[in-house]
Design a protein around this motif. Structure first.
Motif, PDB file in Angstrom:
ATOM      1  N   GLY A   1     -42.216 -72.051  56.986  1.00  0.00           N
ATOM      2  CA  GLY A   1     -43.012 -73.230  56.645  1.00  0.00           C
ATOM      3  C   GLY A   1     -42.293 -74.523  56.958  1.00  0.00           C
ATOM      4  O   GLY A   1     -42.892 -75.598  56.917  1.00  0.00           O
ATOM      5  N   SER A   2     -40.954 -74.456  57.225  1.00  0.00           N
ATOM      6  CA  SER A   2     -40.189 -75.677  57.532  1.00  0.00           C
ATOM      7  C   SER A   2     -40.593 -76.210  58.906  1.00  0.00           C
ATOM      8  O   SER A   2     -40.918 -75.453  59.826  1.00  0.00           O
ATOM      9  N   ASP A   3     -40.556 -77.506  59.031  1.00  0.00           N
ATOM     10  CA  ASP A   3     -40.833 -78.167  60.312  1.00  0.00           C
ATOM     11  C   ASP A   3     -39.517 -78.345  61.062  1.00  0.00           C
ATOM     12  O   ASP A   3     -38.514 -78.793  60.496  1.00  0.00           O
ATOM     13  N   ILE A   4     -39.486 -78.011  62.308  1.00  0.00           N
ATOM     14  CA  ILE A   4     -38.291 -78.160  63.137  1.00  0.00           C
ATOM     15  C   ILE A   4     -38.686 -78.836  64.449  1.00  0.00           C
ATOM     16  O   ILE A   4     -39.847 -78.820  64.834  1.00  0.00           O
ATOM     17  N   SER A   5     -37.679 -79.421  65.107  1.00  0.00           N
ATOM     18  CA  SER A   5     -37.874 -80.015  66.434  1.00  0.00           C
ATOM     19  C   SER A   5     -36.965 -79.278  67.403  1.00  0.00           C
ATOM     20  O   SER A   5     -35.791 -79.031  67.100  1.00  0.00           O
ATOM     21  N   ILE A   6     -37.497 -78.912  68.532  1.00  0.00           N
ATOM     22  CA  ILE A   6     -36.730 -78.177  69.554  1.00  0.00           C
ATOM     23  C   ILE A   6     -36.600 -79.083  70.774  1.00  0.00           C
ATOM     24  O   ILE A   6     -37.598 -79.487  71.372  1.00  0.00           O
ATOM     25  N   LEU A   7     -35.352 -79.433  71.136  1.00  0.00           N
ATOM     26  CA  LEU A   7     -35.079 -80.347  72.237  1.00  0.00           C
ATOM     27  C   LEU A   7     -34.705 -79.552  73.477  1.00  0.00           C
ATOM     28  O   LEU A   7     -33.706 -78.832  73.489  1.00  0.00           O
ATOM     29  N   LEU A   8     -35.557 -79.651  74.505  1.00  0.00           N
ATOM     30  CA  LEU A   8     -35.259 -79.068  75.813  1.00  0.00           C
ATOM     31  C   LEU A   8     -34.714 -80.174  76.727  1.00  0.00           C
ATOM     32  O   LEU A   8     -34.533 -81.327  76.300  1.00  0.00           O
ATOM     33  N   SER A   9     -34.505 -79.868  77.990  1.00  0.00           N
ATOM     34  CA  SER A   9     -33.889 -80.845  78.887  1.00  0.00           C
ATOM     35  C   SER A   9     -34.785 -82.062  79.105  1.00  0.00           C
ATOM     36  O   SER A   9     -34.298 -83.188  79.238  1.00  0.00           O
ATOM     37  N   ASP A  10     -36.111 -81.837  79.113  1.00  0.00           N
ATOM     38  CA  ASP A  10     -37.003 -82.961  79.391  1.00  0.00           C
ATOM     39  C   ASP A  10     -38.170 -83.039  78.402  1.00  0.00           C
ATOM     40  O   ASP A  10     -39.110 -83.783  78.621  1.00  0.00           O
ATOM     41  N   THR A  11     -38.107 -82.219  77.355  1.00  0.00           N
ATOM     42  CA  THR A  11     -39.237 -82.170  76.420  1.00  0.00           C
ATOM     43  C   THR A  11     -38.729 -81.933  75.007  1.00  0.00           C
ATOM     44  O   THR A  11     -37.763 -81.200  74.809  1.00  0.00           O
ATOM     45  N   ALA A  12     -39.398 -82.559  74.063  1.00  0.00           N
ATOM     46  CA  ALA A  12     -39.110 -82.320  72.642  1.00  0.00           C
ATOM     47  C   ALA A  12     -40.325 -81.619  72.037  1.00  0.00           C
ATOM     48  O   ALA A  12     -41.453 -82.062  72.192  1.00  0.00           O
ATOM     49  N   LEU A  13     -40.100 -80.485  71.385  1.00  0.00           N
ATOM     50  CA  LEU A  13     -41.172 -79.701  70.795  1.00  0.00           C
ATOM     51  C   LEU A  13     -41.086 -79.755  69.264  1.00  0.00           C
ATOM     52  O   LEU A  13     -40.000 -79.616  68.697  1.00  0.00           O
ATOM     53  N   ASN A  14     -42.227 -79.949  68.644  1.00  0.00           N
ATOM     54  CA  ASN A  14     -42.307 -79.888  67.178  1.00  0.00           C
ATOM     55  C   ASN A  14     -42.948 -78.562  66.804  1.00  0.00           C
ATOM     56  O   ASN A  14     -43.985 -78.194  67.336  1.00  0.00           O
ATOM     57  N   ALA A  15     -42.348 -77.827  65.887  1.00  0.00           N
ATOM     58  CA  ALA A  15     -42.829 -76.494  65.531  1.00  0.00           C
ATOM     59  C   ALA A  15     -42.663 -76.259  64.033  1.00  0.00           C
ATOM     60  O   ALA A  15     -41.960 -76.981  63.341  1.00  0.00           O
ATOM     61  N   THR A  16     -43.367 -75.227  63.574  1.00  0.00           N
ATOM     62  CA  THR A  16     -43.276 -74.805  62.172  1.00  0.00           C
ATOM     63  C   THR A  16     -42.818 -73.356  62.143  1.00  0.00           C
ATOM     64  O   THR A  16     -43.370 -72.515  62.851  1.00  0.00           O
ATOM     65  N   VAL A  17     -41.834 -73.050  61.326  1.00  0.00           N
ATOM     66  CA  VAL A  17     -41.279 -71.695  61.240  1.00  0.00           C
ATOM     67  C   VAL A  17     -42.279 -70.803  60.507  1.00  0.00           C
ATOM     68  O   VAL A  17     -42.713 -71.115  59.410  1.00  0.00           O
ATOM     69  N   THR A  18     -42.663 -69.690  61.178  1.00  0.00           N
ATOM     70  CA  THR A  18     -43.594 -68.743  60.555  1.00  0.00           C
ATOM     71  C   THR A  18     -42.907 -67.540  59.956  1.00  0.00           C
ATOM     72  O   THR A  18     -43.456 -66.886  59.082  1.00  0.00           O
ATOM     73  N   ALA A  19     -41.690 -67.220  60.397  1.00  0.00           N
ATOM     74  CA  ALA A  19     -40.971 -66.072  59.840  1.00  0.00           C
ATOM     75  C   ALA A  19     -39.489 -66.279  60.004  1.00  0.00           C
ATOM     76  O   ALA A  19     -39.034 -66.981  60.909  1.00  0.00           O
ATOM     77  N   LYS A  20     -38.720 -65.704  59.101  1.00  0.00           N
ATOM     78  CA  LYS A  20     -37.261 -65.821  59.133  1.00  0.00           C
ATOM     79  C   LYS A  20     -36.685 -64.444  58.861  1.00  0.00           C
ATOM     80  O   LYS A  20     -36.992 -63.824  57.870  1.00  0.00           O
ATOM     81  N   ASN A  21     -35.866 -63.931  59.821  1.00  0.00           N
ATOM     82  CA  ASN A  21     -35.278 -62.617  59.691  1.00  0.00           C
ATOM     83  C   ASN A  21     -33.763 -62.741  59.714  1.00  0.00           C
ATOM     84  O   ASN A  21     -33.183 -63.303  60.654  1.00  0.00           O
ATOM     85  N   LYS A  22     -33.109 -62.254  58.692  1.00  0.00           N
ATOM     86  CA  LYS A  22     -31.658 -62.386  58.558  1.00  0.00           C
ATOM     87  C   LYS A  22     -30.968 -61.501  59.562  1.00  0.00           C
ATOM     88  O   LYS A  22     -31.364 -60.377  59.802  1.00  0.00           O
ATOM     89  N   ARG A  23     -29.905 -61.985  60.212  1.00  0.00           N
ATOM     90  CA  ARG A  23     -29.160 -61.265  61.222  1.00  0.00           C
ATOM     91  C   ARG A  23     -27.717 -61.109  60.787  1.00  0.00           C
ATOM     92  O   ARG A  23     -27.174 -61.976  60.090  1.00  0.00           O
ATOM     93  N   ASN A  24     -27.087 -59.985  61.170  1.00  0.00           N
ATOM     94  CA  ASN A  24     -25.657 -59.776  60.916  1.00  0.00           C
ATOM     95  C   ASN A  24     -24.906 -60.014  62.220  1.00  0.00           C
ATOM     96  O   ASN A  24     -25.042 -59.263  63.178  1.00  0.00           O
ATOM     97  N   GLY A  25     -24.135 -61.076  62.280  1.00  0.00           N
ATOM     98  CA  GLY A  25     -23.405 -61.382  63.506  1.00  0.00           C
ATOM     99  C   GLY A  25     -24.259 -62.154  64.487  1.00  0.00           C
ATOM    100  O   GLY A  25     -25.436 -62.410  64.268  1.00  0.00           O
ATOM    101  N   THR A  26     -23.664 -62.531  65.586  1.00  0.00           N
ATOM    102  CA  THR A  26     -24.378 -63.323  66.592  1.00  0.00           C
ATOM    103  C   THR A  26     -24.298 -62.671  67.962  1.00  0.00           C
ATOM    104  O   THR A  26     -24.539 -63.301  68.966  1.00  0.00           O
TER     105      THR A  26
END
Length: 480
Positions: free
Chosen positions: A450-475
């Motif tokens: 439900g959080s609002d986030i902004s995603i910055l690409l090289s030439d575009t800024a995207l506004n999005a809303t998080v629909t799901a969050k899945n916990k990860r172990n490690g990267t």
């Protein structure tokens, strides 16, 4: 006129009637017999027929009596047909309760008082079981029995994920066929079907060969049918005896295309139902089964689509977190490298100044020492020292130029590295930065669905809303 004593025929008939009435008055009997010469007068509700007994093997008639049913007897026949689904007609073997009587005009007759429906049902079931046993005994390669279920080559065939090209074996004037076609083509999901009709008579045991021929026609057509549907409307049990024949049971059991039945018999399961891939009760149910089968496939595809979307989001999130970690390391490493190189550069700069001062000081002292010599040997000494001084100056200039050039190249190399790992270049290579509440975020601890986030690409800024969050172990990567 003859003197031979005689009596009138009516007197003789009366005596016979009296004798029979005296012998059979108030008595009734349960009799097993076959029905022949049957006729029914619907206006009056009268049933006329003969009851006969035949020899077991020869088939010759060894007893025959005319019979009639009306009133209570006619109602019992009607109940019999309703319970068994069997028409009261010629050729059936019945257990009936009768009373004996004699009429002066119509002669000896027996009147039907009751009829045992369970006896006839048992006979039909016995015939059906004998055919099933014969199918098992003569066709072990493609018919076996496991518990109460019959396993056949046909019902072990896998159904295709989507049933679309269908062959239908039915009667051209069957209401059940119309119900099947209407249900199939007017489904609410918009599915389209290709239906080929193989019309034939689908009632009466004598027509089993015609139905079998339609199956042969389907096989010989060479068309890649997904399923064969055998349907008909409702009717009396005798109308369904065609589906309890050995010929059709064997044909369906070994047929290489899945057979779906919708015979329209709500009470019992026919032999063809037992041998077929999927039995249903009615033609409409057969159509609904095909539609539901295709809908299950569509639902599976939609679920797979959702799973792919979720896994893609998880993969993107994991890689974005890894990218954020790399970005942080690059920034920190760059700062450390710049700080270290700045200290080294300051050190060498100070060393160069001190060295230059020391060299100049030494040269100054040497010049002072030589000044006395210059006074005595002005021209030679001055010329020699000027040459030495020029050489020293040239050496200092060359050393300084080479030193600064070396350090400048080092600085340019680090500047190039810093530009390559700069956020702007990283974005150009397909990566992105995520802003949460106006700040770059490197992890999702404070980001919730439900959080609002902004995603910055090289030439575009995207506004999005998080629909799901899945916990990860490690990267190291996504867990898919």
């Amino acid at each position: 006129m003859s003197a031979t004593p005689y009596i009138k025929l009516s007197d003789l008939s009366a005596r016979i009637q009296q004798a029979i009435a005296s012998a059979f008055a108030g008595q009734s009997y349960w009799v097993v017999a076959d029905v022949t010469n049957y006729s029914f007068y619907q206006q009056r509700g009268y049933h006329y027929f003969d009851l006969v007994e035949k020899q077991d093997h020869a088939g010759d008639i060894i007893a025959k009596v005319a019979a009639v049913a009306w009133g209570t007897g006619a109602n019992k026949i009607k109940d019999f047909e309703r319970i068994t689904g069997q028409l009261f007609k010629n050729g059936i073997n019945v257990l009936v309760k009768v009373a004996v009587n004699y009429h002066q005009v119509y002669g000896l007759q027996i009147t039907l008082l009751d009829i045992d429906a369970n006896f006839t049902i048992g006979l039909l079931e016995q015939q059906k079981q004998e055919i099933l046993n014969r199918l098992l005994a003569e066709n072990p390669d493609f018919i076996t029995r496991v518990g109460d279920r019959y396993l056949t080559r046909n019902n072990q065939l896998p159904l295709k994920p989507v049933l679309q090209q269908i062959a239908v074996v039915t009667s051209s004037n069957s209401a059940g066929y119309q119900d099947f076609i209407h249900t199939l083509h007017n489904n609410r999901f918009g599915y389209r079907f290709v239906v080929d009709n193989y019309f034939t008579v689908v009632q009466g045991e004598v027509n089993a060969e015609q139905v079998q021929q339609r199956f042969i026609d389907i096989f010989n057509s060479g068309k890649p049918y997904d399923a064969v549907v055998l349907i008909r409307g409702g009717g009396a049990q005798t109308d369904f005896l065609i589906f309890d024949t050995y010929r059709l049971g064997r044909t369906v059991a070994r047929f290489p295309i899945p057979v779906i039945t919708g015979i329209g018999h709500q009470k019992n399961e026919t032999i063809v139902d037992m041998m077929a891939h999927t039995p249903t009760k009615t033609p409409t149910k057969a159509a609904e089964y095909i539609i539901a089968h295709n809908k299950a496939f569509e639902d599976g595809m939609v679920a797979m689509q959702q799973l792919i979307l979720i896994r893609s989001q998880q993969l993107f999130s994991a890689h974005f977190q890894a990218l954020s970690a790399i970005h942080t390391r690059i920034v920190n490493t760059s700062r450390d490298m710049l700080s270290t190189q700045k200290d080294v550069l300051a050190y060498y700069n100070q060393r160069m100044i001190n060295t230059a001062r020391e060299v100049l000081s030494n040269r100054q002292r040497a010049l002072i020492g030589l000044s006395g010599q210059l006074l005595s040997r002005p021209q030679i000494l001055v010329a020699n020292k000027r040459n030495e001084l020029s050489n020293q100056v040239a050496n200092i200039r060359s050393f300084s130029r080479n030193y600064f050039q070396h350090k400048r190249m080092g600085i340019e190399h680090h500047d190039t590295v810093f530009k390559l790992v700069s956020p702007a270049n990283i974005l150009k290579r397909g990566f992105a930065l995520v802003y949460h509440k106006g700040h770059i975020t490197t992890n999702a601890v404070n980001i919730e669905p439900g959080s609002d986030i902004s995603i910055l690409l090289s030439d575009t800024a995207l506004n999005a809303t998080v629909t799901a969050k899945n916990k990860r172990n490690g990267t190291a990567g996504p867990d898919i």
